[in-house]
Design a protein around this motif. Structure first.
Motif, PDB file in Angstrom:
ATOM      1  N   ALA A   1      -1.980  19.952 -12.765  1.00 59.41           N
ATOM      2  CA  ALA A   1      -0.846  19.198 -12.242  1.00 59.41           C
ATOM      3  C   ALA A   1      -1.307  17.888 -11.605  1.00 59.41           C
ATOM      4  CB  ALA A   1      -0.081  20.045 -11.227  1.00 59.41           C
ATOM      5  N   LEU A   2      -2.382  17.951 -10.847  1.00 60.71           N
ATOM      6  CA  LEU A   2      -2.909  16.742 -10.219  1.00 60.71           C
ATOM      7  C   LEU A   2      -3.359  15.721 -11.266  1.00 60.71           C
ATOM      8  CD1 LEU A   2      -4.962  18.173  -7.219  1.00 60.71           C
ATOM      9  CD2 LEU A   2      -2.749  17.007  -7.140  1.00 60.71           C
ATOM     10  N   LYS A   3      -3.962  16.200 -12.346  1.00 59.71           N
ATOM     11  CA  LYS A   3      -4.374  15.301 -13.422  1.00 59.71           C
ATOM     12  C   LYS A   3      -3.178  14.584 -14.030  1.00 59.71           C
ATOM     13  CE  LYS A   3      -8.467  17.869 -15.012  1.00 59.71           C
ATOM     14  NZ  LYS A   3      -9.047  18.597 -16.163  1.00 59.71           N
ATOM     15  N   LYS A   4      -2.102  15.316 -14.242  1.00 59.62           N
ATOM     16  CA  LYS A   4      -0.920  14.712 -14.846  1.00 59.62           C
ATOM     17  C   LYS A   4      -0.271  13.705 -13.895  1.00 59.62           C
ATOM     18  CE  LYS A   4       0.100  18.609 -17.904  1.00 59.62           C
ATOM     19  NZ  LYS A   4       1.070  19.689 -18.245  1.00 59.62           N
ATOM     20  N   VAL A   5      -0.213  14.035 -12.628  1.00 56.97           N
ATOM     21  CA  VAL A   5       0.319  13.088 -11.638  1.00 56.97           C
ATOM     22  C   VAL A   5      -0.543  11.833 -11.602  1.00 56.97           C
ATOM     23  CG1 VAL A   5       0.722  12.711  -9.176  1.00 56.97           C
ATOM     24  CG2 VAL A   5       1.418  14.874 -10.235  1.00 56.97           C
ATOM     25  N   ALA A   6      -1.863  12.019 -11.596  1.00 56.08           N
ATOM     26  CA  ALA A   6      -2.775  10.875 -11.588  1.00 56.08           C
ATOM     27  C   ALA A   6      -2.564   9.988 -12.804  1.00 56.08           C
ATOM     28  CB  ALA A   6      -4.225  11.363 -11.534  1.00 56.08           C
TER      29      ALA A   6
ATOM     30  N   VAL B   1       0.859  -1.179   0.000  1.00 58.89           N
ATOM     31  CA  VAL B   1       0.000   0.000   0.000  1.00 58.89           C
ATOM     32  C   VAL B   1       0.894   1.227   0.000  1.00 58.89           C
ATOM     33  CG1 VAL B   1      -1.714   1.331   1.280  1.00 58.89           C
ATOM     34  CG2 VAL B   1      -1.896  -1.162   1.167  1.00 58.89           C
ATOM     35  N   MET B   2       0.647   2.129  -0.935  1.00 65.38           N
ATOM     36  CA  MET B   2       1.427   3.361  -1.044  1.00 65.38           C
ATOM     37  C   MET B   2       0.570   4.560  -0.676  1.00 65.38           C
ATOM     38  SD  MET B   2       3.650   3.300  -4.536  1.00 65.38           S
ATOM     39  CE  MET B   2       4.592   1.866  -5.068  1.00 65.38           C
ATOM     40  N   MET B   3       1.153   5.445   0.135  1.00 64.21           N
ATOM     41  CA  MET B   3       0.608   6.777   0.332  1.00 64.21           C
ATOM     42  C   MET B   3       1.520   7.739  -0.426  1.00 64.21           C
ATOM     43  SD  MET B   3      -2.160   6.676   2.230  1.00 64.21           S
ATOM     44  CE  MET B   3      -2.310   8.355   2.809  1.00 64.21           C
ATOM     45  N   ILE B   4       0.931   8.568  -1.274  1.00 63.55           N
ATOM     46  CA  ILE B   4       1.702   9.417  -2.182  1.00 63.55           C
ATOM     47  C   ILE B   4       1.245  10.860  -2.004  1.00 63.55           C
ATOM     48  CG2 ILE B   4       2.281   9.853  -4.605  1.00 63.55           C
ATOM     49  CD1 ILE B   4       1.293   6.817  -5.006  1.00 63.55           C
ATOM     50  N   ASP B   5       2.214  11.742  -1.851  1.00 66.04           N
ATOM     51  CA  ASP B   5       1.895  13.148  -1.615  1.00 66.04           C
ATOM     52  C   ASP B   5       2.695  14.017  -2.588  1.00 66.04           C
ATOM     53  OD1 ASP B   5       0.525  15.033   0.447  1.00 66.04           O
ATOM     54  OD2 ASP B   5       2.538  15.849   0.224  1.00 66.04           O
ATOM     55  N   VAL B   6       2.026  14.989  -3.211  1.00 69.78           N
ATOM     56  CA  VAL B   6       2.718  15.926  -4.094  1.00 69.78           C
ATOM     57  C   VAL B   6       3.460  16.939  -3.221  1.00 69.78           C
ATOM     58  CG1 VAL B   6       2.483  17.609  -5.948  1.00 69.78           C
ATOM     59  CG2 VAL B   6       0.956  15.622  -5.861  1.00 69.78           C
ATOM     60  N   ASP B   7       4.743  17.042  -3.423  1.00 70.36           N
ATOM     61  CA  ASP B   7       5.580  17.871  -2.560  1.00 70.36           C
ATOM     62  C   ASP B   7       5.265  19.362  -2.711  1.00 70.36           C
ATOM     63  OD1 ASP B   7       6.974  15.637  -1.614  1.00 70.36           O
ATOM     64  OD2 ASP B   7       8.356  15.674  -3.321  1.00 70.36           O
ATOM     65  N   PHE B   8       5.064  20.002  -1.565  1.00 64.47           N
ATOM     66  CA  PHE B   8       4.860  21.458  -1.497  1.00 64.47           C
ATOM     67  C   PHE B   8       3.761  21.919  -2.468  1.00 64.47           C
ATOM     68  CE2 PHE B   8       9.332  20.697  -0.349  1.00 64.47           C
ATOM     69  CZ  PHE B   8       9.312  21.173   0.954  1.00 64.47           C
ATOM     70  N   PHE B   9       2.664  21.174  -2.462  1.00 64.29           N
ATOM     71  CA  PHE B   9       1.611  21.476  -3.436  1.00 64.29           C
ATOM     72  C   PHE B   9       0.886  22.784  -3.103  1.00 64.29           C
ATOM     73  CE2 PHE B   9      -2.680  20.953  -5.294  1.00 64.29           C
ATOM     74  CZ  PHE B   9      -2.306  20.828  -6.621  1.00 64.29           C
ATOM     75  N   LYS B  10       0.769  23.102  -1.826  1.00 61.69           N
ATOM     76  CA  LYS B  10       0.106  24.372  -1.459  1.00 61.69           C
ATOM     77  C   LYS B  10       0.872  25.553  -2.047  1.00 61.69           C
ATOM     78  CE  LYS B  10      -1.697  27.010   2.449  1.00 61.69           C
ATOM     79  NZ  LYS B  10      -1.175  28.286   1.916  1.00 61.69           N
ATOM     80  N   ARG B  11       2.191  25.478  -2.005  1.00 64.92           N
ATOM     81  CA  ARG B  11       3.001  26.550  -2.597  1.00 64.92           C
ATOM     82  C   ARG B  11       2.775  26.627  -4.108  1.00 64.92           C
ATOM     83  NH1 ARG B  11       8.996  25.689   0.114  1.00 64.92           N
ATOM     84  NH2 ARG B  11       8.349  25.625   2.316  1.00 64.92           N
ATOM     85  N   TYR B  12       2.618  25.449  -4.740  1.00 68.92           N
ATOM     86  CA  TYR B  12       2.369  25.421  -6.189  1.00 68.92           C
ATOM     87  C   TYR B  12       1.050  26.117  -6.511  1.00 68.92           C
ATOM     88  CZ  TYR B  12       2.136  23.529 -10.949  1.00 68.92           C
ATOM     89  OH  TYR B  12       2.079  23.400 -12.310  1.00 68.92           O
TER      90      TYR B  12
ATOM     91  N   VAL C   1      11.071  21.192 -10.090  1.00 74.00           N
ATOM     92  CA  VAL C   1       9.882  20.690 -10.781  1.00 74.00           C
ATOM     93  C   VAL C   1       8.987  20.002  -9.761  1.00 74.00           C
ATOM     94  CG1 VAL C   1      11.035  20.402 -13.015  1.00 74.00           C
ATOM     95  CG2 VAL C   1      11.038  18.514 -11.369  1.00 74.00           C
ATOM     96  N   VAL C   2       7.754  19.702 -10.171  1.00 75.45           N
ATOM     97  CA  VAL C   2       6.825  18.991  -9.293  1.00 75.45           C
ATOM     98  C   VAL C   2       7.348  17.589  -9.029  1.00 75.45           C
ATOM     99  CG1 VAL C   2       4.512  18.001  -9.118  1.00 75.45           C
ATOM    100  CG2 VAL C   2       4.816  20.318 -10.011  1.00 75.45           C
ATOM    101  N   THR C   3       7.354  17.188  -7.761  1.00 79.85           N
ATOM    102  CA  THR C   3       7.818  15.856  -7.356  1.00 79.85           C
ATOM    103  C   THR C   3       6.816  15.257  -6.373  1.00 79.85           C
ATOM    104  OG1 THR C   3       9.127  16.793  -5.554  1.00 79.85           O
ATOM    105  CG2 THR C   3      10.247  16.437  -7.675  1.00 79.85           C
ATOM    106  N   ILE C   4       7.022  13.987  -6.059  1.00 82.57           N
ATOM    107  CA  ILE C   4       6.163  13.302  -5.093  1.00 82.57           C
ATOM    108  C   ILE C   4       7.020  12.592  -4.055  1.00 82.57           C
ATOM    109  CG2 ILE C   4       4.174  12.980  -6.612  1.00 82.57           C
ATOM    110  CD1 ILE C   4       5.163  10.128  -7.169  1.00 82.57           C
TER     111      ILE C   4
ATOM    112  N   LEU D   1       7.804  14.774 -15.824  1.00 86.67           N
ATOM    113  CA  LEU D   1       6.770  15.611 -16.425  1.00 86.67           C
ATOM    114  C   LEU D   1       7.274  17.037 -16.622  1.00 86.67           C
ATOM    115  CD1 LEU D   1       3.624  14.439 -14.395  1.00 86.67           C
ATOM    116  CD2 LEU D   1       4.118  13.926 -16.795  1.00 86.67           C
ATOM    117  N   HIS D   2       8.313  17.377 -15.859  1.00 87.54           N
ATOM    118  CA  HIS D   2       8.968  18.690 -15.985  1.00 87.54           C
ATOM    119  C   HIS D   2       7.991  19.845 -15.797  1.00 87.54           C
ATOM    120  CE1 HIS D   2      12.604  16.676 -17.230  1.00 87.54           C
ATOM    121  NE2 HIS D   2      12.005  16.116 -18.271  1.00 87.54           N
ATOM    122  N   MET D   3       7.122  19.700 -14.778  1.00 87.88           N
ATOM    123  CA  MET D   3       6.226  20.803 -14.420  1.00 87.88           C
ATOM    124  C   MET D   3       6.973  21.724 -13.464  1.00 87.88           C
ATOM    125  SD  MET D   3       2.514  18.954 -13.919  1.00 87.88           S
ATOM    126  CE  MET D   3       3.112  17.657 -12.821  1.00 87.88           C
ATOM    127  N   ALA D   4       7.298  22.904 -13.915  1.00 80.57           N
ATOM    128  CA  ALA D   4       8.112  23.821 -13.129  1.00 80.57           C
ATOM    129  C   ALA D   4       7.467  24.128 -11.779  1.00 80.57           C
ATOM    130  CB  ALA D   4       8.329  25.117 -13.911  1.00 80.57           C
TER     131      ALA D   4
END
Length: 391
Positions: A279-284, A256-267, A344-347, A332-335
């Motif tokens: 961004a969430l769509k692309k991560v999904a 079971v994985m729990m996955i969080d987009v790093d510093f997403f509130k700042r994004y 870039v966006v990471t998890i 994905l190279h999302m700045a």
């Protein structure tokens, strides 16, 4: 069934795409068509069984009527056609509805049976004509109505059976030398019955396909996250409960994985919520690409958090999957200039790896994955941490 408000449905839903593209030729895309085949069979199976039994009963009644009213030279071949050909075909089709392998081909089997019944009735009328017995042809109209509205046949199968029966009747009467005036009237009424049946059957199937899409869209609304198209939290918990019990019975490991987009509130604060949604769509999309086995699943847990379950997977394999996920999102190279983990966006990923036991609830795996996710964040983010039960 009324369609739900389409703005509420995830725009990537295959049901929504099919609805928008239409199906006036009564044909869906390949995967959707196979799903509709199963749906149609499930919906109409009981009706088909009862319709076949009613047809057997009525054919028996007609055979009894024939035996009481026809001279022997006509009665014997006619009763033989009813009881020796048509009734066995109906019973054989009825029997096939109770066998899973045959039910998959019910339209083909039912169409063959219906055509045999139609041609059998044509043969009955022809036998009576050959002996100058005044048997009314209107029985064929009853058979055609049965094709279109009672037998559970879809438009193509029902139309083929109805019009081939019409052509068989026309050929038979031409061979028997029926006067042109009488033949024209008979064929006109028989063709009219086919036209009415074809139109009615078309709209019945169209409505059935609409109901299928409406049910699919409602299921998407109930189970899918409207933004990403992944399962929602409630549906994931239900799925996990079943998978957990199966893994416990079979004694196979799950991750079971729990996955969080790093510093997403700042994004979100920097680029805006619309960009955050994209961004969430692309991560999904990256997550979904790595959960394609039948028992693997990923879901949106809430906000920028995702959760996934991989069934019967080795520790080495799940580590590789986690790294592929992490690398896939990074590539994905999302700045993300506001991130302390990368530009870039990471998890960050927390993995719980264990073999379910009867005394271990599935919530334990999620708790363990959450602990691992906390460690991944504490260690600098943009990484995966795995924890085993008991360690």
């Amino acid at each position: 069934m009324k369609l739900p408000h389409l703005d509420w449905v995830n725009q990537d839903s295959p049901y929504l795409r099919q609805h928008k593209d239409g199906f006036r030729l009564l044909r869906f895309y390949a995967d959707m068509e196979r799903a509709f085949d199963r749906y149609h069979t499930d919906v109409y199976l009981i009706r088909i069984r009862w319709a076949l039994l009613v047809a057997v009963f009525l054919m028996g009644m007609f055979a009894l009527l024939d035996a009481l009213t026809m001279p022997s030279e006509v009665r014997n071949p006619v009763v033989l056609l009813r009881l020796g050909l048509i009734v066995p075909m109906l019973l054989l089709t009825w029997w096939s509805t109770y066998h899973e392998r045959l039910v998959k081909h019910l339209q083909l089997i039912g169409g063959f049976c219906a055509l045999a019944a139609g041609l059998g009735v044509v043969a009955i009328v022809g036998t009576a004509r050959a002996h100058d017995f005044p048997l009314p042809y209107e029985g064929l109209i009853l058979v055609i109505v049965f094709f279109y509205f009672l037998a559970g046949l879809r438009f193509v199968a029902a139309s083929v059976c109805g019009w081939l029966t019409f052509l068989a009747y026309l050929s038979m009467e031409l061979l028997m030398g029926m006067p042109a005036e009488t033949l024209i009237f008979n064929c006109f009424f028989l063709a009219t019955a086919n036209v009415i049946g074809s139109v009615g059957c078309y709209f019945l199937e169209y409505a059935s396909r609409e109901n299928f899409l409406a049910q699919g869209l409602l299921q998407d609304l109930a189970e899918k996250d409207g933004l990403t198209g992944l399962l929602n939290r409630r549906a994931f918990n239900e799925y996990t409960e079943r998978s957990w019990r199966q893994a416990s019975r079979e004694q196979v490991p799950v991750a079971v994985m729990m996955i969080d987009v790093d510093f997403f509130k700042r994004y979100n604060d920097h680029f805006g919520h619309s960009a955050g949604d994209e961004a969430l769509k692309k991560v999904a999309g990256v997550l979904a690409e790595h959960a394609k086995r039948p028992l693997d699943v990923v879901a949106r847990y809430g906000g920028e958090e995702f959760i996934g379950l991989w069934f019967n997977v080795s520790e080495m394999a799940i580590r590789e999957i986690a790294e592929d996920l992490r690398r896939g999102v990074e590539q994905l190279h999302m700045a993300h200039p506001q991130s302390d983990a990368a530009q870039v966006v990471t998890i960050s990923i927390g993995i719980a790896y264990l073999t379910p036991r009867p005394h271990i609830p599935n919530e334990e795996a999620q708790r363990l994955a959450d602990v691992a996710l906390y460690l991944a964040k504490e260690n600098g983010r943009n990484q995966a941490v795995l924890k085993r039960h008991g360690y």
